[in-house]
Design a protein around this motif. Sequence first.
Motif, PDB file in Angstrom:
ATOM      1  N   MET A  77      -4.616   6.303   0.969  1.00  0.00           N
ATOM      2  CA  MET A  77      -4.487   5.249   2.915  1.00  0.00           C
ATOM      3  C   MET A  77      -4.357   6.089   3.852  1.00  0.00           C
ATOM      4  O   MET A  77      -3.845   5.778   4.924  1.00  0.00           O
ATOM      5  CB  MET A  77      -3.728   3.799   2.455  1.00  0.00           C
ATOM      6  CG  MET A  77      -2.061   4.090   2.388  1.00  0.00           C
ATOM      7  SD  MET A  77      -1.143   3.090   2.205  1.00  0.00           S
ATOM      8  CE  MET A  77      -0.927   3.413   4.946  1.00  0.00           C
TER       9      MET A  77
ATOM     10  N   GLU B 281      -2.922   2.973  -4.137  1.00  0.00           N
ATOM     11  CA  GLU B 281      -3.585   2.474  -3.182  1.00  0.00           C
ATOM     12  C   GLU B 281      -2.581   3.671  -1.613  1.00  0.00           C
ATOM     13  O   GLU B 281      -3.381   4.278  -0.883  1.00  0.00           O
ATOM     14  CB  GLU B 281      -2.818   0.806  -2.777  1.00  0.00           C
ATOM     15  CG  GLU B 281      -4.096   0.483  -3.720  1.00  0.00           C
ATOM     16  CD  GLU B 281      -3.875  -1.860  -3.687  1.00  0.00           C
ATOM     17  OE1 GLU B 281      -3.722  -1.568  -3.088  1.00  0.00           O
ATOM     18  OE2 GLU B 281      -1.855  -1.121  -2.956  1.00  0.00           O
TER      19      GLU B 281
ATOM     20  N   SER C 257      -5.912  -4.986  -1.398  1.00  0.00           N
ATOM     21  CA  SER C 257      -4.575  -5.522  -0.724  1.00  0.00           C
ATOM     22  C   SER C 257      -4.506  -6.092   0.632  1.00  0.00           C
ATOM     23  O   SER C 257      -3.896  -6.989   1.053  1.00  0.00           O
ATOM     24  CB  SER C 257      -3.183  -4.687  -1.052  1.00  0.00           C
ATOM     25  OG  SER C 257      -2.063  -4.059  -2.656  1.00  0.00           O
ATOM     26  N   THR C 258      -5.691  -5.157   1.159  1.00  0.00           N
ATOM     27  CA  THR C 258      -5.378  -5.016   2.808  1.00  0.00           C
ATOM     28  C   THR C 258      -6.440  -6.447   2.906  1.00  0.00           C
ATOM     29  O   THR C 258      -5.744  -7.734   3.559  1.00  0.00           O
ATOM     30  CB  THR C 258      -6.036  -4.428   3.212  1.00  0.00           C
ATOM     31  OG1 THR C 258      -5.067  -2.882   2.973  1.00  0.00           O
ATOM     32  CG2 THR C 258      -6.316  -5.290   4.936  1.00  0.00           C
TER      33      THR C 258
ATOM     34  N   GLU D  61      -9.637  -0.101  -3.143  1.00  0.00           N
ATOM     35  CA  GLU D  61      -8.361   0.643  -1.716  1.00  0.00           C
ATOM     36  C   GLU D  61      -8.344  -0.361  -1.150  1.00  0.00           C
ATOM     37  O   GLU D  61      -7.147  -0.729  -0.596  1.00  0.00           O
ATOM     38  CB  GLU D  61      -8.551   1.802  -2.430  1.00  0.00           C
ATOM     39  CG  GLU D  61      -9.864   1.832  -1.327  1.00  0.00           C
ATOM     40  CD  GLU D  61     -11.097   2.507  -1.640  1.00  0.00           C
ATOM     41  OE1 GLU D  61     -11.726   2.698  -1.181  1.00  0.00           O
ATOM     42  OE2 GLU D  61     -11.500   1.701  -3.046  1.00  0.00           O
ATOM     43  N   GLU D  62      -9.005  -1.430  -0.614  1.00  0.00           N
ATOM     44  CA  GLU D  62      -8.673  -2.265   0.654  1.00  0.00           C
ATOM     45  C   GLU D  62      -8.930  -4.299  -0.046  1.00  0.00           C
ATOM     46  O   GLU D  62      -8.408  -4.541   0.921  1.00  0.00           O
ATOM     47  CB  GLU D  62      -9.946  -2.534   1.121  1.00  0.00           C
ATOM     48  CG  GLU D  62     -10.298  -1.577   1.891  1.00  0.00           C
ATOM     49  CD  GLU D  62      -9.804  -0.452   2.220  1.00  0.00           C
ATOM     50  OE1 GLU D  62      -8.840  -1.256   2.910  1.00  0.00           O
ATOM     51  OE2 GLU D  62      -9.273   0.255   3.173  1.00  0.00           O
TER      52      GLU D  62
ATOM     53  N   ASN E  80      -7.558   3.607   6.261  1.00  0.00           N
ATOM     54  CA  ASN E  80      -7.917   3.004   5.563  1.00  0.00           C
ATOM     55  C   ASN E  80      -6.599   2.368   5.843  1.00  0.00           C
ATOM     56  O   ASN E  80      -5.482   1.574   4.969  1.00  0.00           O
ATOM     57  CB  ASN E  80      -7.200   3.922   4.258  1.00  0.00           C
ATOM     58  CG  ASN E  80      -8.204   4.195   3.540  1.00  0.00           C
ATOM     59  OD1 ASN E  80      -9.687   3.524   3.651  1.00  0.00           O
ATOM     60  ND2 ASN E  80      -8.669   5.164   2.599  1.00  0.00           N
TER      61      ASN E  80
ATOM     62  N   ARG F 283       0.705  -1.061  -0.051  1.00  0.00           N
ATOM     63  CA  ARG F 283       0.041   0.047   0.209  1.00  0.00           C
ATOM     64  C   ARG F 283       0.837   1.291   0.382  1.00  0.00           C
ATOM     65  O   ARG F 283       0.494   2.054  -0.223  1.00  0.00           O
ATOM     66  CB  ARG F 283      -1.126  -0.245   1.454  1.00  0.00           C
ATOM     67  CG  ARG F 283      -1.964  -0.975   0.833  1.00  0.00           C
ATOM     68  CD  ARG F 283      -2.602  -1.143   2.088  1.00  0.00           C
ATOM     69  NE  ARG F 283      -3.184  -0.234   3.224  1.00  0.00           N
ATOM     70  CZ  ARG F 283      -4.221   0.666   2.811  1.00  0.00           C
ATOM     71  NH1 ARG F 283      -5.780  -0.551   1.721  1.00  0.00           N
ATOM     72  NH2 ARG F 283      -5.015   1.011   3.072  1.00  0.00           N
TER      73      ARG F 283
END
Length: 437
Positions: free
Chosen positions: A231, A227, A371-372, A368-369, A236, A94
């Motif tokens: 964040m 990303e 990868s998390t 945007e989430e 985020n 990120r």
Amino acid sequence: MEQLLNVKPKAPSGSGPFVFMSPAAWLINKKLSRDFWIVFTAAFFFDFGISIFVFMFNLYLLDLHFNDRSIGLVNSAALLGSVLGTLPAGLLTRRIGLRPMLAFCLVAAPSLCALRALAIGESAQIGLGFVAGLVLSSWGVCFLPAVARGTTPANRASGFSLIFSAGVGTGILGGVVCGYLPQWLSRAGFVVEPVDLKRLILLVSCGIAVLGVFPILWTRLLSSNTEASRMDGPKNRIGAHLLKMDPFLLRFLPAMALWTLVLTSFTPFANVYLSRNLHVPLLRIGLIFSAAQVVQFCVTLMTPMLFRSLGLVNGIVATQLLTAVTLGCLAGTQNTQFAVVLYLVFYGMQWMSSPGQYNMLLSNVPEEEQSTASSITLFCNALVGAGSTACAGILFTKFGYPCVLTGIAILAIVAAMVFRILVGPSNRSISLQQQVP
């Protein structure tokens, strides 16, 4: 092949419910982006090399006189490294973007695997396995969002199916090479000890895997730090995401972790089972491995039809129950040929649900989430796998394969029931109407 969540594909004008077209026309129709094909090429080389390495590594350890307990500890150390590396890898991704992390993994992971091929002591193997797991964790964290970033909601399911199928196809070639290489060298006049031959194969596989870094250096989309720009707020951050996770993710994680427990209890020992319990020679193991890849390739292509007929969740549960039945039969047979057939079925079924599971995960979280969400999922999977692999190695040594396989089969039934209970309610919000070309 369109089965994506919340998307109703529109049939071409004048077409019926089924549209048949050539593979080239099918690919053109999907309109997969340049960045998808770059990720696809990188994954081809990396998966090809790593699949050969994984196939041969435990057999290499057997030649070094490692027992099931030691092999379990080595594999568990690698999974434990993945546990500790997954969340930091997600955070770094990120911060610095997908491309730098992918490039780092594609160089560092094969290098560490090469060192593992040169080590002979148990302590060295455990230590190197742990460090390799730390690095390899970034591949899973980056790979899934990279595929999602290179696709659109209209073609993401096809992209995942295509890239999973290609990974299987590379394993087919790898199994043939591993199985026939001793004969080829012998006919060429080279006499190589089994342990030296396996070490050579492992080193070559690492060289193949590192070739995947070159396509990644050409892409631009994955180098954009989108990303990181999203964040900055506390909401985020990964820590905040852990404290306030999406309700779907809270239901998905336990079900996925339980299924990982099933897979990691036997899959790392499958080749050891063939070699030690069934006394299958290397040539036949290579052919069996290639045949297993063919089976897996075929069933992966069948998954869209399965999900269309039964629904996404019910289709996944069906594959899990069939895996349980296969493991139960494998535990009760003493016939080598029948055991090989059951092994092929198990190998095909164990990952048949993967495209559907990861499609479900990534399509239920914002871009945007992704990868998390991937890092959290892989963290939980690696945590479970580290413990289950170590315990399975001890149990196989103490009680033998039939008894332990029976327990794993029962666990697979429980995993299917839990998946249906926890993830099933979300199936109502998923559009499963699809166009099958």
